[in-house]
Design an enzyme around this catalytic site. Structure first.
Site, PDB file in Angstrom:
ATOM      1  CE  LYS A 283      33.433  38.223  47.188  1.00  0.00           C
ATOM      2  NZ  LYS A 283      34.675  37.954  46.779  1.00  0.00           N
ATOM      3  CD  GLU A 368      43.685  40.055  34.273  1.00  0.00           C
ATOM      4  OE1 GLU A 368      43.110  39.314  34.998  1.00  0.00           O
ATOM      5  OE2 GLU A 368      42.917  40.755  33.296  1.00  0.00           O
ATOM      6  NE  ARG A 396      40.827  38.194  30.863  1.00  0.00           N
ATOM      7  CZ  ARG A 396      39.715  38.562  31.501  1.00  0.00           C
ATOM      8  NH1 ARG A 396      39.866  38.783  32.860  1.00  0.00           N
ATOM      9  NH2 ARG A 396      38.458  39.078  30.714  1.00  0.00           N
TER      10      ARG A 396
END
Length: 628
Positions: A283, A368, A396
């Protein structure tokens, strides 16, 4: 950050067909230019930076090797797709990124044929790509389907459901894991790159398939060879999980080595069945500030590309900060408090909490559903879990909210961040529906603070309840009110009259109260801070219905089934005839833009609210200036 060349290759690339005409030796130079352009562009618009910097080489290699868009390329999450947008005909529009009427920060089917599937939430790519692979097989097409999953999305259960299904179906699918951990693991290098090329090459593959044919006639020999192959690969690659799910595993390889990427992808393009390529990227690659702190540079405001210094955020505390401070204060006060988040530590204001209370903090990953049932299990054992979650991500886990929390009336507190419009992140991240889907649940208490101090008081109130509760608050800074450091509570289900007027009563749910008060002053209307969506202050609503000729409800939520609908139900149940006007979000997905622009578009700014009220107000109630 390396400067671009005098004659930019990137200027010659309008679509992937142009990219595929380049010599392979030119690709590293193109990667330098693409990375430089990405930094310069995002420094002006803001957006997701670090993940895209890490996928520059992978994006180039994918479009170079595969015949996109005929070959389907499905991205996960979308944070990593800015290089993809630049190479697929949208370079000139990157200056409009995340702005009203501009490019989305995520892949969108309406935006480009190269965006084969719209995303915004994680862990969906393999499922969507599998559907496309099955469709291709049904049509007798040999087109390739590639899912690129990464940025933590493999921590979501949906991804494993899809992988399990794909392996069992023997689908013609390539899954690429973009493993963008903070550093490249030790097993990435010349040897592992060589092994990946060998394992994906035609010689190895044909030898393996041929061996299956020959040795399968001698069962003991075949079993011995199979075990030997698995043992050899198991020693050098983390293949076991994906091989057991039915995938042929290749890698890990260095995701910044274009030579290896191109050769490996070419080999894999010639194979069939479920294939899994493990690519390790970094990243923030190529930009020192982002490499040094990829978390900070994951999502950025406009910044100076030379220094990396970002623009100052608006003064004042955000609602998210107020929540984070309350959480620490309440944890000091009550040892039963446990904080849970589905991979949103920074976004939900939880940076300080794990530093102070490391044994009472659980980041469960992008999961979730698990987060809510995990919290329910804690609550069943006497703890008081607080789940910090965005409104859009709470969607979700709706089944778990109903069955595992509300049905059992367990005291789980949902701190629902990003309620309402979220601005540049657009419709995938807007919290447009939470009041509707929360208020219909039995045993649930739903609160909407009008300012930062009320948020703190509501959190304290919800924490003391014996059942589930949701405190829903918006993105951004508050009004700057003084915050009471005490953990004071509110009377449950009681609203607050902020202004007494005549004829018109404006019932405001949440932070649109300030706008309602401005309009109330102009129209001499009664203004009420409703505070609770459930339970409603029924007595006050009926009193206002008897003493006013028009009730106006205001909410930053879908009108269907929202707080305004709750008020109408209350009046209808009492058979109280009174004119009503419901103001809220329209029955469509509201696109990206600055929040003030979007509120104006939805008629929820001062002008829009005033105009809507005057349109239905009897002439005798209108202010003199408007009547003239």
């Amino acid at each position: 950050m390396r400067a671009p060349h005098d004659t930019a290759l990137l200027d010659q690339i309008n679509l992937p067909d142009d990219l595929r005409r380049l010599a392979e030796a030119d690709l590293p130079r193109l990667a330098d230019e693409l990375r430089h352009f990405l930094i310069e562009t995002v420094s002006q618009t803001g957006g997701h930076l670090a993940a895209g910097l890490g996928t520059v080489e992978l994006t180039i290699a994918l479009h170079y090797v595969f015949n996109t868009p005929d070959d389907r390329l499905v991205w996960d999450v979308g944070h990593q797709t800015y290089p993809h947008k630049i190479l697929t005909g949208r370079r000139a529009r990157m200056a409009t990124l995340r702005q009203k009427g501009g490019l989305s920060g995520f892949p969108r089917r309406e935006e480009s044929p190269y965006d084969t599937f719209g995303v915004g939430h994680a862990s969906t790519s393999v499922s969507a790509a599998l559907g496309m692979a099955v469709a291709a097989a049904r049509e007798g097409s040999d087109r390739q389907v590639i899912a690129v999953i990464g940025d933590g999305a493999l921590s979501g259960g949906m991804a494993y459901e899809a992988l399990n299904n794909a392996g069992n179906m023997d689908a013609n699918l390539l899954v690429i894991l973009n493993d963008n951990d903070m550093s490249i693991s030790p097993n990435v290098g010349a040897m592992s790159n060589y092994l990946a090329r060998i394992l994906s090459g035609k010689v190895y593959t044909s030898m393996r398939e041929g061996s299956k044919t020959v040795l399968s006639t001698i069962p003991p020999m075949w079993e011995l060879a199979k075990r030997a192959e698995e043992h050899m690969k198991g020693m050098v690659t983390p293949s076991t999980l994906f091989e057991e799910m039915g995938f042929n595993y290749y890698g890990p390889i260095d995701g910044h080595d274009l030579n290896t990427l191109v050769k490996t992808l070419r080999n894999l393009r010639g194979l069939t069945g479920p294939r899994f390529l493990h690519v390790v990227t970094r990243k923030g690659k190529g930009y020192e500030p982002a490499e040094g702190d990829p978390c900070v540079y994951h999502g950025v405001t406009p910044f100076d590309p030379t220094t990396g210094k970002m623009e100052k955020k608006p003064a004042g505390k955000s609602y998210t900060q107020v929540f984070g401070e309350w959480l620490c204060d309440m944890a000091d006060s009550d040892p039963r408090l446990i904080a849970v988040t589905p991979a949103m530590r920074e976004g939900s204001g939880l940076v300080a909490f794990p530093e102070r209370f490391p044994k009472r903090y659980y980041d469960v990953g992008i999961a979730e559903q698990h987060a809510l049932t995990f919290a329910a299990g804690l609550a069943a054992e006497g703890y008081r879990p607080v789940v910090a979650i965005y409104s859009t991500f709470l969607q979700r886990a709706y089944d778990q909210l109903i069955h595992d929390i509300c049905l059992q009336e367990l005291p789980v507190l949902l701190a629902v961040d990003r309620g309402g419009l979220v601005g540049p992140d657009g419709p995938t991240h807007a919290g447009s529906f939470d009041l509707s889907y929360l208020r219909c649940l039995p045993n649930m208490t739903v609160m909407t603070p009008s300012d930062e101090n009320e948020l703190r008081r509501m959190l304290s109130t919800a924490f003391q309840l014996k059942g589930p509760a949701a405190v829903r608050y918006p993105r951004g800074t508050g009004t700057g009110v003084t915050i009471d450091p005490e953990l004071t509570t509110l009377p449950v289900g009681k609203a607050e009259i902020r202004r007494n007027g005549r004829g018109i009563a404006i019932l405001a749910f949440g932070t649109l109260l300030d706008t309602a008060q401005t309009v109330g002053e102009e129209l001499n209307a009664t203004v009420v801070n409703m505070r609770f969506v459930k339970p409603l202050d029924r007595d006050l609503i009926l009193e206002l219905g008897r003493t006013h000729e028009l009730l106006v409800t205001v909410e930053e939520n879908a009108l269907q089934g929202g707080a305004g609908s709750a008020v109408l139900e209350c009046l209808a149940a009492a058979n109280l005839p009174v004119a009503c006007l419901n103001l809220g979000l329209p029955d469509r997905f509201v696109e990206q833009g600055e929040r003030r622009e979007l509120l104006a578009e939805c008629g929820l700014d001062t002008e829009g609210m005033r105009r809507a009220i005057l349109r239905v107000t009897p002439q005798r109630l209108a202010p003199r200036a408007e009547s003239a």
